[in-house]
Design an enzyme around this catalytic site. Structure first.
Site, PDB file in Angstrom:
ATOM      1  CB  CYS A   1      -4.059 -14.785  16.666  1.00  0.00           C
ATOM      2  SG  CYS A   1      -4.002 -13.621  15.294  1.00  0.00           S
TER       3      CYS A   1
ATOM      4  CB  CYS B   1      -7.482  -8.698  19.782  1.00  0.00           C
ATOM      5  SG  CYS B   1      -5.794  -9.300  19.986  1.00  0.00           S
TER       6      CYS B   1
ATOM      7  NE  ARG C   1      -2.441   0.819   3.553  1.00  0.00           N
ATOM      8  CZ  ARG C   1      -2.989   1.435   4.608  1.00  0.00           C
ATOM      9  NH1 ARG C   1      -4.122   2.068   4.491  1.00  0.00           N
ATOM     10  NH2 ARG C   1      -2.403   1.381   5.770  1.00  0.00           N
ATOM     11  CE1 TYR C   2       0.755   4.480   3.944  1.00  0.00           C
ATOM     12  CE2 TYR C   2       0.963   2.300   4.919  1.00  0.00           C
ATOM     13  CZ  TYR C   2       0.366   3.538   4.883  1.00  0.00           C
ATOM     14  OH  TYR C   2      -0.617   3.845   5.785  1.00  0.00           O
TER      15      TYR C   2
ATOM     16  CG  ASP D   1      -8.127   0.640  11.614  1.00  0.00           C
ATOM     17  OD1 ASP D   1      -7.804   1.832  11.484  1.00  0.00           O
ATOM     18  OD2 ASP D   1      -7.306  -0.295  11.656  1.00  0.00           O
TER      19      ASP D   1
ATOM     20  NE  ARG E   1      -3.983  -7.015   7.842  1.00  0.00           N
ATOM     21  CZ  ARG E   1      -2.756  -6.676   8.263  1.00  0.00           C
ATOM     22  NH1 ARG E   1      -2.089  -7.470   9.063  1.00  0.00           N
ATOM     23  NH2 ARG E   1      -2.212  -5.559   7.862  1.00  0.00           N
TER      24      ARG E   1
ATOM     25  CB  CYS F   1      -8.846  -8.450  15.148  1.00  0.00           C
ATOM     26  SG  CYS F   1      -7.713  -8.805  13.788  1.00  0.00           S
TER      27      CYS F   1
ATOM     28  NE  ARG G   1       5.633   2.480   6.003  1.00  0.00           N
ATOM     29  CZ  ARG G   1       5.234   3.649   5.504  1.00  0.00           C
ATOM     30  NH1 ARG G   1       5.661   4.052   4.322  1.00  0.00           N
ATOM     31  NH2 ARG G   1       4.364   4.389   6.166  1.00  0.00           N
TER      32      ARG G   1
ATOM     33  CG  ASP H   1      -4.460   2.711   8.457  1.00  0.00           C
ATOM     34  OD1 ASP H   1      -4.325   3.381   7.410  1.00  0.00           O
ATOM     35  OD2 ASP H   1      -3.932   1.605   8.632  1.00  0.00           O
TER      36      ASP H   1
ATOM     37  CE  LYS I   1      -0.275   2.162   9.991  1.00  0.00           C
ATOM     38  NZ  LYS I   1      -0.061   1.384   8.746  1.00  0.00           N
TER      39      LYS I   1
HETATM   40  C1  LIG Z   1       0.803   0.388   8.783  1.00  0.00           C
HETATM   41  C2  LIG Z   1       1.244  -0.290   7.589  1.00  0.00           C
HETATM   42  C3  LIG Z   1       2.594  -0.323   7.242  1.00  0.00           C
HETATM   43  C4  LIG Z   1       3.681   0.282   8.119  1.00  0.00           C
HETATM   44  O1  LIG Z   1       3.518   1.644   8.299  1.00  0.00           O
HETATM   45  P1  LIG Z   1       4.517   2.459   9.235  1.00  0.00           P
HETATM   46  O2  LIG Z   1       3.854   3.795   9.351  1.00  0.00           O
HETATM   47  O3  LIG Z   1       5.839   2.513   8.570  1.00  0.00           O
HETATM   48  O4  LIG Z   1       4.599   1.745  10.545  1.00  0.00           O
HETATM   49  C5  LIG Z   1       2.935  -0.940   6.066  1.00  0.00           C
HETATM   50  N1  LIG Z   1       2.016  -1.498   5.273  1.00  0.00           N
HETATM   51  C6  LIG Z   1       0.709  -1.495   5.585  1.00  0.00           C
HETATM   52  C7  LIG Z   1      -0.260  -2.114   4.649  1.00  0.00           C
HETATM   53  C8  LIG Z   1       0.272  -0.892   6.751  1.00  0.00           C
HETATM   54  O5  LIG Z   1      -1.011  -0.897   7.069  1.00  0.00           O
HETATM   55  S1  SF4 Z   2      -5.112  -7.812  16.552  1.00  0.00           S
HETATM   56 FE1  SF4 Z   2      -5.923  -9.399  15.163  1.00  0.00          FE
HETATM   57  S2  SF4 Z   2      -4.140 -10.188  14.085  1.00  0.00           S
HETATM   58 FE2  SF4 Z   2      -3.375  -9.080  15.873  1.00  0.00          FE
HETATM   59  S3  SF4 Z   2      -3.160 -10.658  17.468  1.00  0.00           S
HETATM   60 FE3  SF4 Z   2      -5.172  -9.725  17.732  1.00  0.00          FE
HETATM   61  S4  SF4 Z   2      -6.547 -11.056  16.557  1.00  0.00           S
HETATM   62 FE4  SF4 Z   2      -4.470 -11.504  15.869  1.00  0.00          FE
END
Ligand SMILES: *Cc1c(COP(=O)(O)O)cnc(C)c1O
Ligand code: SF4
Length: 343
Positions: A95, A99, A82-83, A266, A104, A102, A86, A303, A310
């Site tokens: 996991c 949580c 996405r960036y 989020d 995701r 979560c 990175r 985010d 972010k």
């Molecule tokens: C948050 C995130 C990162 C890392 O972002 P930083 O601001 O460098 O910590 C990289 N990829 C994705 C998809 C993210 O959501």
């Molecule tokens: S936030 Fe989501 S991915 Fe991270 S440890 Fe908790 S359940 Fe697992």
């Protein structure tokens, strides 16, 4: 044995009506899984709220399952790019404890399972062919749910084709399943500790999570020379209190873990009851900034929805400009002017 059902849970603690009524239902519904380590701490309200599911999750029809639009940014399978500089590799959906906040959930606990050899190789090749990628997050799910052998293969494959890329080892397991971090596992990490450094990225949300065992697990990484950074999620009735977060930051720093991010929740469906109003978050951030050193202060970050990325949330001190003079407010509420150089 970890807890996997409401029935087992109700034998351990007295559940409220709303907790009893929770049902795992449909896509984006996170399974119930609570490790022994966490089960032994459920008497702490801040722990209970993070891991005991509630029917409010089922009733929330705000938000969506992928507010960061990660699916739209998937390059190779499981690699979110996405960036430009990175990327995040979703090593597994599993996991040790789920949580309830979560973000995701579209993926976590979805029974996708760990990445195959081929998926790992494909991701490693993609990273290698995109030289703009300087950092890769090994995340999920939790990468340390993989067996020792799988972790060895993952690190070996990633490092062999990308020796100059910094890999972030992202895990909540130090907090929820510290016994995972055995001498053998640290031996494997050390064996594949070549080229660019690893960074450990933890998630501690409340000081109670920093148990002796959890701190011991983090120390294993620190002793290998791997720096540790913490990401906290701002959560209603868990840590939406400046005093709690100040205590958390100080305890993290004392244990050589740098507070990195404090995340605004989020817009993920099923988590609305855990979100904190931004106004309250900003007030907490302001109080933290007054009480913490620069080193102890995490960046309060949101985010943005629809994959906006972010951005940092903080009180704005630059309030205007008059000619060459920039006008600032001080943390105490006075004003100061600062001129641009005469050109
Ligand atoms: C948050 C995130 C990162 C890392 O972002 P930083 O601001 O460098 O910590 C990289 N990829 C994705 C998809 C993210 O959501
Ligand atoms: S936030 Fe989501 S991915 Fe991270 S440890 Fe908790 S359940 Fe697992």
């Amino acid at each position: 044995m970890p807890i996997t059902s409401i029935e087992e849970l109700s034998k351990l603690i007295e559940l409220s009506g709303s907790e009893k009524e929770w049902r795992e239902s449909g896509s984006g519904s996170l399974p119930l899984l609570i490790s022994d380590h966490i089960a032994s701490m459920l008497h702490e309200p801040a722990i209970r709220r993070q891991f005991v599911p509630d029917a409010l999750e089922n009733m929330d029809d705000t938000g969506n399952l992928d507010p960061q639009e990660e699916t739209g940014h998937e390059a190779a399978f499981r690699l979110v790019h996405r960036y430009h500089n990175r990327a995040a590799f979703l090593v597994t959906d599993r996991c040790f404890s789920y949580c309830r906040h979560c973000f995701r959930r579209r993926f976590t606990g979805s029974m996708t399972g760990p990445a195959t050899d081929e998926e790992i190789q494909k991701a490693a090749e993609y990273i290698n062919s995109h030289k703009e990628i300087k950092e890769v997050l090994l995340t999920g799910g939790d990468m340390f749910t993989l067996s020792d052998d799988r972790i060895a293969f993952l690190l070996k494959t990633m490092k062999e084709s990308n020796p100059d890329v910094i890999f972030r080892l992202c895990t909540r397991a130090v907090a929820v399943y510290p016994e995972r971090f055995t001498k053998k596992l640290f031996g494997i990490i050390r064996e594949h500790q070549t080229g660019a450094p690893y960074y450990l990225m933890t998630q501690f949300n409340h000081p109670a999570e920093l148990t002796e065992d959890a701190i011991g697990a983090v120390r294993g990484f620190l002793d290998l020379g791997i720096p540790a950074m913490n990401q906290t999620v701002l959560l209603k009735d868990v840590n939406d209190d400046a005093g709690i977060l100040i205590e958390l930051s100080n305890k993290l720093l004392y244990n050589r873990i740098k507070p990195y991010y404090l995340f605004q929740g989020d817009l993920v469906k099923g988590t609305q009851h855990l979100r904190v109003p931004i106004r309250k978050g900003l007030e907490i951030e302001r109080r933290m900034r007054m009480e913490l050193s620069g080193l102890g202060m995490p960046q309060y970050t949101i985010d943005l929805p629809q994959g906006g990325g972010k951005v940092i949330l903080t009180e704005n001190h630059l309030i205007g400009k008059k000619g060459r003079e920039y006008i600032f407010t001080t943390p105490e509420g006075d004003t100061r002017e600062y001129p641009d150089p005469i050109s």
